[in-house]
Design a protein around this motif. Structure first.
Motif, PDB file in Angstrom:
ATOM      1  N   ARG A   1       0.841  -1.235  -0.069  1.00  0.00           N
ATOM      2  CA  ARG A   1      -0.088   0.074   0.126  1.00  0.00           C
ATOM      3  C   ARG A   1       0.908   1.156  -0.154  1.00  0.00           C
ATOM      4  N   LYS A   2       2.052   1.335   0.784  1.00  0.00           N
ATOM      5  CA  LYS A   2       2.902   2.509   0.775  1.00  0.00           C
ATOM      6  C   LYS A   2       3.318   2.593  -0.405  1.00  0.00           C
ATOM      7  N   THR A   3       3.850   1.697  -1.241  1.00  0.00           N
ATOM      8  CA  THR A   3       4.527   1.894  -2.593  1.00  0.00           C
ATOM      9  C   THR A   3       3.538   2.590  -3.493  1.00  0.00           C
ATOM     10  N   LEU A   4       2.277   1.914  -3.393  1.00  0.00           N
ATOM     11  CA  LEU A   4       1.292   2.533  -4.153  1.00  0.00           C
ATOM     12  C   LEU A   4       0.893   3.860  -4.073  1.00  0.00           C
ATOM     13  N   ARG A   5       1.007   4.182  -2.803  1.00  0.00           N
ATOM     14  CA  ARG A   5       0.725   5.564  -2.533  1.00  0.00           C
ATOM     15  C   ARG A   5       1.848   6.778  -3.098  1.00  0.00           C
ATOM     16  N   ASP A   6       3.148   6.185  -2.743  1.00  0.00           N
ATOM     17  CA  ASP A   6       4.302   6.924  -3.037  1.00  0.00           C
ATOM     18  C   ASP A   6       4.938   6.974  -4.344  1.00  0.00           C
ATOM     19  N   LYS A   7       4.601   5.790  -5.095  1.00  0.00           N
ATOM     20  CA  LYS A   7       5.301   5.674  -6.237  1.00  0.00           C
ATOM     21  C   LYS A   7       4.462   5.616  -7.447  1.00  0.00           C
ATOM     22  N   TYR A   8       3.089   5.223  -7.396  1.00  0.00           N
ATOM     23  CA  TYR A   8       2.427   4.720  -8.553  1.00  0.00           C
ATOM     24  C   TYR A   8       0.967   5.641  -8.527  1.00  0.00           C
ATOM     25  N   ALA A   9       0.577   5.974  -7.642  1.00  0.00           N
ATOM     26  CA  ALA A   9      -0.860   6.482  -7.731  1.00  0.00           C
ATOM     27  C   ALA A   9      -1.060   8.019  -8.183  1.00  0.00           C
ATOM     28  N   GLU A  10      -0.217   8.736  -8.090  1.00  0.00           N
ATOM     29  CA  GLU A  10      -0.348  10.337  -8.587  1.00  0.00           C
ATOM     30  C   GLU A  10      -1.078  10.293 -10.042  1.00  0.00           C
ATOM     31  N   GLY A  11      -2.231  11.282 -10.108  1.00  0.00           N
ATOM     32  CA  GLY A  11      -2.643  11.476 -11.205  1.00  0.00           C
ATOM     33  C   GLY A  11      -3.442  10.145 -12.166  1.00  0.00           C
ATOM     34  N   LYS A  12      -3.458   9.028 -11.451  1.00  0.00           N
ATOM     35  CA  LYS A  12      -3.940   7.798 -12.001  1.00  0.00           C
ATOM     36  C   LYS A  12      -5.345   7.538 -11.617  1.00  0.00           C
TER      37      LYS A  12
ATOM     38  N   GLY B   1      -2.285   9.342  -2.210  1.00  0.00           N
ATOM     39  CA  GLY B   1      -1.171   9.373  -3.075  1.00  0.00           C
ATOM     40  C   GLY B   1      -1.390  10.230  -4.250  1.00  0.00           C
ATOM     41  N   GLY B   2      -2.601  10.998  -4.417  1.00  0.00           N
ATOM     42  CA  GLY B   2      -3.102  11.923  -5.533  1.00  0.00           C
ATOM     43  C   GLY B   2      -3.553  10.955  -6.907  1.00  0.00           C
TER      44      GLY B   2
END
Length: 397
Positions: free
Chosen positions: A211-222, A241-242
């Motif tokens: 979950r942390k990885t999803l928030r910090d690296k992948y989620a923004e603008g998706k 995560g945006g």
């Protein structure tokens, strides 16, 4: 209590001498000596070679666990207290982390206490018992926790019965009762948990790093689709995560209320995020017809699921599920493919991924992978205990 001598068939000597901890029914040469749940055992090979000491506790996995390989050890309070002390020490780094207040303290055989799991929820300890045998040691374990930690209270879940299902009865053990929902943090995200409401608490602690990885690296603008969403934990992390949007889907009616609760706790407007109560497979069909697609799809199904229209078994159906997921994933997008099925090996899971993409004609790349976090300690001779397999898969075409 006097130890009962349990003999292991000679043909299984290699595994047990190497440290295999589970007493499997088919490996035992004299099962008739097992008469009382919780009875201490001295385990030897048929030729008399000493293997270890443990206890009799029938559960779906086997008939008990080896707890020590030292002949001088006794299966008593002193042994349990020593193992609990070591287990707690291994998690000291998490007690010092103010951003996370829910994690695992004892992970069964990984901490040398097969049949017992202990989780920590912001001052409260949740004990999960997997056999009547390990439950006989309850007083020793509860007493140690209350005397050696700052526990506010203890709850329990008995996951054993003659049918092998969860036993629903009073969950509170001792100390002060918690006020529910009990709010905990995971990497500064708030979760509402319930230690007194059936078999599950509201969050699966083993997915913390994913979950942390999803928030910090992948989620923004998706755009994010969270299937089999339960209480929406992945959706919360994606939103924080945006993510441009999140859609959570689960067949359970209560998933809507539970997911809304989690959004509100984190100051996210649930009305701006879709929460759908539906069968995932039916939703896929509608999405395909409507031409819907997503940048990120989270695929974390239970090992077994039954709906009115379909039965899903991860061990045989995961590839087909993934095959249905690929078309609704945008080019360049990511599928977070996860399974907690212990019987599905890492190699087989990778084969399922390869098979699904081969059948759709799409190409892919593994971006990163995850297994259990450090607090979910595993036993080197018991691969089934290392059950979590997660891949971030990028769809290239």
């Amino acid at each position: 209590m006097e130890e009962t001598t349990l003999k292991i068939k000679q043909k299984y000597s290699r595994n047990y001498v190497a440290g295999y901890p589970l007493l499997m029914e088919e490996t035992i040469a004299n099962p008739e000596v097992l008469t009382t749940e919780g009875e201490p055992l001295e385990i030897v090979m048929e030729d008399g070679t000493f293997i270890g000491k443990g206890y009799y506790g029938a559960q779906n996995k086997g008939l008990g666990w080896i707890l020590t390989h030292k002949k001088t050890d006794q299966i008593n309070g002193q042994l349990f207290e020593k193992k609990l002390t070591v287990a707690l020490g291994r998690r000291s780094f998490l007690f010092e982390d103010e951003s996370t207040t829910a994690f695992r303290i004892v992970n069964g055989e990984g901490d040398g206490l097969g049949g017992l799991i202990i989780d920590y929820y912001d001052g409260y300890y949740l004990l999960q018992w997997y056999s009547a045998g390990i439950y006989t040691f309850k007083d020793i374990i509860v007493s140690w926790i209350m005397q050696n930690t700052d526990a506010k209270g203890i709850y329990e879940k008995k996951r054993f019965s003659s049918e092998g299902h969860y036993v629903a009865d009073e969950d509170f053990v001792t100390g002060e009762r918690a006020e529910f929902p009990l709010l905990v943090k995971e990497n500064d995200v708030i979760f509402a948990t319930y230690l007194n409401d059936g078999a599950m608490t509201g969050v699966f602690l083993d997915q913390r790093e994913v979950r942390k990885t999803l928030r910090d690296k992948y989620a923004e603008g998706k755009t994010v689709l969270n299937t089999f969403s339960y209480t929406g934990a992945f959706s919360i992390f994606a939103a924080l995560g945006g993510a441009a949007s999140t859609t959570s889907i689960d067949v359970a009616n209560r998933s809507r209320e539970k997911t809304e609760e989690q959004f509100k706790l984190n100051d996210i407007d649930p009305d701006k995020n879709k929460i759908i109560v539906d069968d995932v497979f039916s939703y896929y069909k509608r999405a395909a017809k409507l031409g819907e697609s997503y940048d990120i799809v989270i695929l974390d199904p239970p090992s077994f699921a039954r709906t009115k229209k379909r039965i899903f078994r991860a061990a045989k159906d995961y590839s087909a599920l993934l095959k249905e997921t690929i078309p609704i994933t945008n080019k360049g997008g990511t599928i977070i493919a996860s399974t907690n099925h212990a019987g599905l090996s890492q190699k087989k899971f990778r084969t399922f991924i390869e098979q699904a993409f081969e059948e759709t004609g799409d190409k892919y790349k593994i971006q990163e992978s995850f297994s259990l976090p450090k607090d979910f300690r595993t036993h080197p001779s018991f691969p089934d205990g290392d059950y979590l397999k997660v891949y971030f898969i990028q769809k290239l075409t």
